[in-house]
Design a protein around this motif. Sequence first.
Motif, PDB file in Angstrom:
ATOM      1  N   GLY A 193      41.553  47.206  47.578  1.00 32.47           N
ATOM      2  CA  GLY A 193      42.844  46.650  47.999  1.00 32.47           C
ATOM      3  C   GLY A 193      43.901  46.852  46.933  1.00 32.47           C
ATOM      4  N   ALA A 194      43.505  46.618  45.676  1.00 30.44           N
ATOM      5  CA  ALA A 194      44.466  46.775  44.582  1.00 30.44           C
ATOM      6  C   ALA A 194      44.940  48.221  44.484  1.00 30.44           C
ATOM      7  N   ARG A 203      27.568  39.164  47.819  1.00 30.62           N
ATOM      8  CA  ARG A 203      28.889  38.856  48.369  1.00 30.62           C
ATOM      9  C   ARG A 203      29.969  39.027  47.302  1.00 30.62           C
ATOM     10  N   ASN A 204      29.621  38.568  46.090  1.00 26.13           N
ATOM     11  CA  ASN A 204      30.575  38.681  44.988  1.00 26.13           C
ATOM     12  C   ASN A 204      30.893  40.139  44.685  1.00 26.13           C
ATOM     13  N   MET A 206      24.955  35.397  47.169  1.00 29.91           N
ATOM     14  CA  MET A 206      26.217  35.195  46.479  1.00 29.91           C
ATOM     15  C   MET A 206      26.560  36.397  45.617  1.00 29.91           C
ATOM     16  N   ARG A 223      32.992  41.495  47.450  1.00 28.99           N
ATOM     17  CA  ARG A 223      34.339  40.935  47.348  1.00 28.99           C
ATOM     18  C   ARG A 223      35.140  41.655  46.271  1.00 28.99           C
ATOM     19  N   ARG A 224      34.490  41.862  45.128  1.00 25.95           N
ATOM     20  CA  ARG A 224      35.193  42.523  44.025  1.00 25.95           C
ATOM     21  C   ARG A 224      35.485  43.989  44.353  1.00 25.95           C
ATOM     22  N   LEU A 266      38.368  43.934  46.666  1.00 20.26           N
ATOM     23  CA  LEU A 266      39.604  43.648  45.941  1.00 20.26           C
ATOM     24  C   LEU A 266      40.077  44.868  45.158  1.00 20.26           C
TER      25      LEU A 266
END
Lengths: 405, 277
Positions: free
Chosen positions: A31-32, A20-21, A17, A24-25, A28
């Motif tokens: 992406g931002a 993955r976290n 987790m 993911r961050r 993001l």
Amino acid sequence: MIHHDDEPANAGTEETMSRRNFLRRAGLGLGAVAVLGSGVLSYRAYDQGVLATGEGPAYAPWSDWRDGGGMRQLIGAATLAPSPHNAQAWLFGLHARHIDVFADLARTTGAIDPFLRELHVGLGAAIENLVLEARSLGLVPDVELVPFGSRSNHVARVVLTPGTRRPSDLRAQIPRRHTNRYAYVVDKDVPTAALARMGELVDPTVPEVSIVWVDRARQRAELGELLVDATEAIVADEAQSASDYRWFRQSWDEIQRRRDGITVDAAGVSDLTSSLAKILPAQSQRATGESWLTSTRDKHTRTAAAYGIVVARDATDVRQQLEGGRLLQRIHLWTTGQDLALHHMNQITERADREIQLGSAPRFGDAFTRFVPSGWQPLCTFRCGFPTEQPKLSPRRAVEEVIAR
Amino acid sequence: MSSQPTERTRTFDRLAANLGRVGGVLGLVAGIVEVTAGSSIRPWIGNKNDPTRLGIVTVVLAAIALASAGALAASDRSLRPSRRLGIVAGMLLPALVCFTTVGRLWYVPGALLVAAGVLAASGLRGELRGIAREIDHDATRILAITLAVIYLALGLTAFGSTGLIGVVGALVVAGLLVVRPRVDTPVTVALLLTATVPFAVTTWWSIVTPILAVLIVIIGSAAVTCVRTPGAAVEAQRSRAPRARTGVGAESVLRGGLGATETHHAALGTREMGKPK
């Protein structure tokens, strides 16, 4: 589920987790950044009109030039004429039975055109449009050039009396005519018959003005070299380069506000290059000059199928300059109707005039004479050929802006 | 989850909704006036070059503000923080942007909408943690929707059929992101490609539309599908789990959030890590 004896039951899951976290961050965050970057890029594209080429009030006269009808329509046609650096140095006095044409001396091209030769050629083109439109509306135009002498900026009075409609093929091309700065089809000559037909556009009542063609390969190459040299000299001349740059419009807002000048869209570059030029910061004077020189050397002169030189008995005479402009416009309109492309290239005469202004040796003035028959002087030059691309619109001032108050 | 609103919040909301509705209607009128008579009253519209297009933009933004005010008026007592934030943005952003689109005609509607937005925003006090959690949970979708809005804006700036293709494509993308249909990832990607590629291809030379199309497909497909992935489900479950339920309790919640496939993988992983007997 099987557990390691020493590990908590959820240790593997927590680690997964956490990883993955983290991923993911990180995703993001990337992406931002990408969204933010594309937002900035999109705003710049919007602000510079990347997707609005040829749109907006600066380009509206190409479609609504007839608005208002009558005399205003004649002025609308006149404003669609070409002018040096698209400076549109014209003003019109609107009267019940005549239209006065004035040179707007606040809109000269400075050291590029020190003796206003090109300015008068542009005014001649505008007068020709006005005359053609008047005839198509059933008016008989009587053109008096320089009614108060060549020192006055009052260059023409066009008296209009009722007559019969005389629509012409040339008049139909007025809103279709654009200067084409793209490359032309290589190895496709302009047919001799077409050159002869354009020669017939010379007004027999004006024997002081004519046209000379440079269409043979060798002569073409020589004239091309001279054009490149002249361009190089202009770019190297600080005053001429600055005068040239002053009319180059790189901001969409400025184009829509001032509605004149040379734009990236009309510069004859590819759509991709045009978009890049708009999105990136504005080009410096030096970069603009170098870009022009490159285009002249690698595109304009290499793909010219023929050069036309409008000649006059006395190229310094304002009346002959105006008549030369009228002839040039008739030729341009005719080529438009035949789907031929035309591009004004006056670098040699610009340098020749500059040499006279500076009192320097007449390098370009002398070199140009070998392309012109004895007894004639070059007034303005253009290349023509078969187009590879359709030209984009150039900005135009509205009729209200060019009516003298 | 928001707590029950105080009487003051309810009063402010009512006031904000009324101000917002009046401001929205006046904004619509301002936009319509700009479209129909803008070129005749240039000083009143800030001497805009293109009153028709800016008038349309004003009408669209005023309609968004009006809809937001309407949503606030129709909301129940316990307004979710993210929903309230959306309503506030729906009033404040048009209010601020339209000060640049329609000149003096926006002074009154703009002021009313700003006031409405600020009043509605006062209900967000103490909800920042909840908003942050919801934004974090929906971050991918927010990014994708932002891209769709940018794509829509570019479609609006393009002309004729090309612009229409862009607008329709952006609306399809937005629709997919809002509805999040339960379809497979390849289908989602195909739908996003269908929506974005035509405009990007017809305006490839603009550089921005192809870049946006690629980003929309990548981020958009993640946004549409991630809600169904096990990881997201776990995150969602975790964010919804009460704080008291930690340790074994939380683990059981996590397990409950795993799909069959994920449970299988988790079991395999544990088995591989364990000592062979």
